[in-house]
Design an enzyme around this catalytic site. Sequence first.
Site, PDB file in Angstrom:
ATOM      1  CB  CYS A  71      54.012  61.996  33.606  1.00  0.00           C
ATOM      2  SG  CYS A  71      55.133  61.555  34.940  1.00  0.00           S
ATOM      3  CB  CYS A  80      52.426  55.754  31.864  1.00  0.00           C
ATOM      4  SG  CYS A  80      51.170  56.258  33.046  1.00  0.00           S
ATOM      5  CD  GLN A 267      37.139  46.629  37.796  1.00  0.00           C
ATOM      6  OE1 GLN A 267      38.272  46.991  37.471  1.00  0.00           O
ATOM      7  NE2 GLN A 267      36.668  45.448  37.462  1.00  0.00           N
ATOM      8  CE1 TYR A 296      37.766  33.649  41.611  1.00  0.00           C
ATOM      9  CE2 TYR A 296      36.024  33.215  40.005  1.00  0.00           C
ATOM     10  CZ  TYR A 296      37.150  32.801  40.692  1.00  0.00           C
ATOM     11  OH  TYR A 296      37.668  31.552  40.467  1.00  0.00           O
ATOM     12  CD  GLU A 317      35.800  38.527  47.320  1.00  0.00           C
ATOM     13  OE1 GLU A 317      35.667  38.741  46.105  1.00  0.00           O
ATOM     14  OE2 GLU A 317      36.923  38.429  47.866  1.00  0.00           O
ATOM     15  CG  ASP A 362      35.361  40.873  37.797  1.00  0.00           C
ATOM     16  OD1 ASP A 362      36.425  40.850  37.154  1.00  0.00           O
ATOM     17  OD2 ASP A 362      34.919  41.905  38.344  1.00  0.00           O
ATOM     18  CB  CYS A 389      42.032  42.423  34.876  1.00  0.00           C
ATOM     19  SG  CYS A 389      42.517  41.188  36.075  1.00  0.00           S
TER      20      CYS A 389
HETATM   21  N1  SAH Z   1      33.553  41.602  40.841  1.00  0.00           N
HETATM   22  C1  SAH Z   1      34.193  42.447  41.819  1.00  0.00           C
HETATM   23  C2  SAH Z   1      35.612  42.062  42.168  1.00  0.00           C
HETATM   24  C3  SAH Z   1      36.504  41.504  41.100  1.00  0.00           C
HETATM   25  S1  SAH Z   1      38.198  41.333  41.572  1.00  0.00           S
HETATM   26  C4  SAH Z   1      34.099  43.892  41.397  1.00  0.00           C
HETATM   27  O1  SAH Z   1      33.604  44.181  40.330  1.00  0.00           O
HETATM   28  O2  SAH Z   1      34.518  44.783  42.132  1.00  0.00           O
HETATM   29  C5  SAH Z   1      38.327  39.663  41.972  1.00  0.00           C
HETATM   30  C6  SAH Z   1      37.789  39.300  43.333  1.00  0.00           C
HETATM   31  O3  SAH Z   1      37.961  37.887  43.501  1.00  0.00           O
HETATM   32  C7  SAH Z   1      38.505  39.949  44.506  1.00  0.00           C
HETATM   33  O4  SAH Z   1      37.558  40.564  45.338  1.00  0.00           O
HETATM   34  C8  SAH Z   1      39.186  38.774  45.226  1.00  0.00           C
HETATM   35  O5  SAH Z   1      39.225  38.941  46.632  1.00  0.00           O
HETATM   36  C9  SAH Z   1      38.292  37.609  44.842  1.00  0.00           C
HETATM   37  N2  SAH Z   1      38.887  36.275  44.863  1.00  0.00           N
HETATM   38  C10 SAH Z   1      40.159  35.916  44.602  1.00  0.00           C
HETATM   39  N3  SAH Z   1      40.305  34.599  44.621  1.00  0.00           N
HETATM   40  C11 SAH Z   1      39.071  34.079  44.889  1.00  0.00           C
HETATM   41  C12 SAH Z   1      38.562  32.749  45.010  1.00  0.00           C
HETATM   42  N4  SAH Z   1      39.363  31.701  44.875  1.00  0.00           N
HETATM   43  N5  SAH Z   1      37.256  32.580  45.265  1.00  0.00           N
HETATM   44  C13 SAH Z   1      36.432  33.654  45.392  1.00  0.00           C
HETATM   45  N6  SAH Z   1      36.863  34.939  45.285  1.00  0.00           N
HETATM   46  C14 SAH Z   1      38.166  35.143  45.035  1.00  0.00           C
END
Ligand code: SAH
Length: 431
Positions: A71, A80, A267, A296, A317, A362, A389
């Site tokens: 780029c 990046c 993701q 999550y 969630e 997650d 992450c």
């Molecule tokens: N496991 C999923 C999403 C991971 S990202 C996947 O693989 O796609 C993290 C997620 O946690 C998001 O969807 C976000 O909305 C949620 N989140 C954030 N804070 C939270 C909380 N306090 N309790 C439950 N979920 C939460």
Amino acid sequence: MRKNEIYEVLCLNVTNQGYGVVRIDGQVVFVPGLLKEEKARIKIVKVLKKYAFGKIEELQIVSKDRVEPKCPKASQCGGCCFQHLAYTKQLDIKTEYVRQLFIRNHLDCTIKDTLGMQDPFYYRNKAQFPIQVINDTVYMGFYRPHSNSIVDCDSCVIQSKEINEVYQFIKANMNVKSAKTLRHVLIRSNVQGQVQIVFIGKENHVDALVKKITESFKNVVSILFNKNDREDNVILGDSYRVLYGLESMHQTCMSQKIQLHFKSFFQVNSKQMEVLYLQAIHLANLSKEDRVIDLYSGVGTIGCVIAPYVKKVTGVEIVPEAVENAKKNAQLNQLSNIDFVCEDASIFVQKYKEETDVVFVDPPRKGLSEAGICHITGLHPKRVVYISCNPNTLVRDVKLFEETGYHCKVVQPVDMFCHTNGLECVCLLEK
Ligand code: SAH
């Protein structure tokens, strides 16, 4: 040391943010873009108490690992920070960063080599392009590092080809009047090449543009206007209007169909997501007797993928739209052993009383809370699979798990964010 002074330096190392590390009279100076063992003439641009920042004026000895960025805007744009470094060396930096983090925290676990991509370009399925109008000129692209000013970009080599095509069309057809009321354009794509567009701003003046887009692109399946008149830097507002198609689009993960509302998390690297979740499943060592909690859970991606291998999955969630998607996704994939709860994950685990064999977590970048970890371990799962992450909050949380009788055996970093400073890890904690 003072601002604007010039020094000749040797680069000792590179940080995970892509900053070369040099020492001048014992003081550390960070130089973005400088690579290990390179010699350069640098200019000091900022002096703080404990360290300073410099800028490359001239490279005198060039690393064999330096490559020409794909780029042309790579050195100006904040996206990046590693495009100038050979890809395999980027992976080494990421692995080493995680290793050092665990060693510094006296955690004795195996850190595996980072799993990278065969072709680390055009991989992202989601882009958020900021829009600004200055002196009646429209600027679209990405933010400069640590700044609100936009580096105007016509394309992006880490976004999917479909996102690039639609973005270029929008940029070429964006008039000043529409642009003045917009803040961002969010574009998502899927592996089938379909595209969703969300215009985000104070007022909707994009109807004519929407007509042009739908006339020109058969693969655009969803267009929305999201109203955001907040003064802070939160990108999405609450209310929205569908301008074309539906408010959700489809994604896939390991042959499971995933319906995704534009407000829900997914993701950003579809290929590496599968690599990551395969690692997570492998570490979880699942059996048909296992009762699993997926904390999550987002739109239920992990839950839907593991449900066929276990007895029961409960996903938790906090975003209602994501939970709606997750319930729909269980139906779409004909999974009857999975439920979703819309609740704060730490409150859920505090109240939950059912037998639990495996917990997947997650969380967002800030990781888990101390109380949350305490309640998870209070369920006495045999295994906890932690997907993170943010290696810094991962290490902090792993230490807390270790204090409550869970041992972290192995950490597998996966490069979901090639050329950038992002890094995803999955780790196994066993009772
Ligand atoms: N496991 C999923 C999403 C991971 S990202 C996947 O693989 O796609 C993290 C997620 O946690 C998001 O969807 C976000 O909305 C949620 N989140 C954030 N804070 C939270 C909380 N306090 N309790 C439950 N979920 C939460």
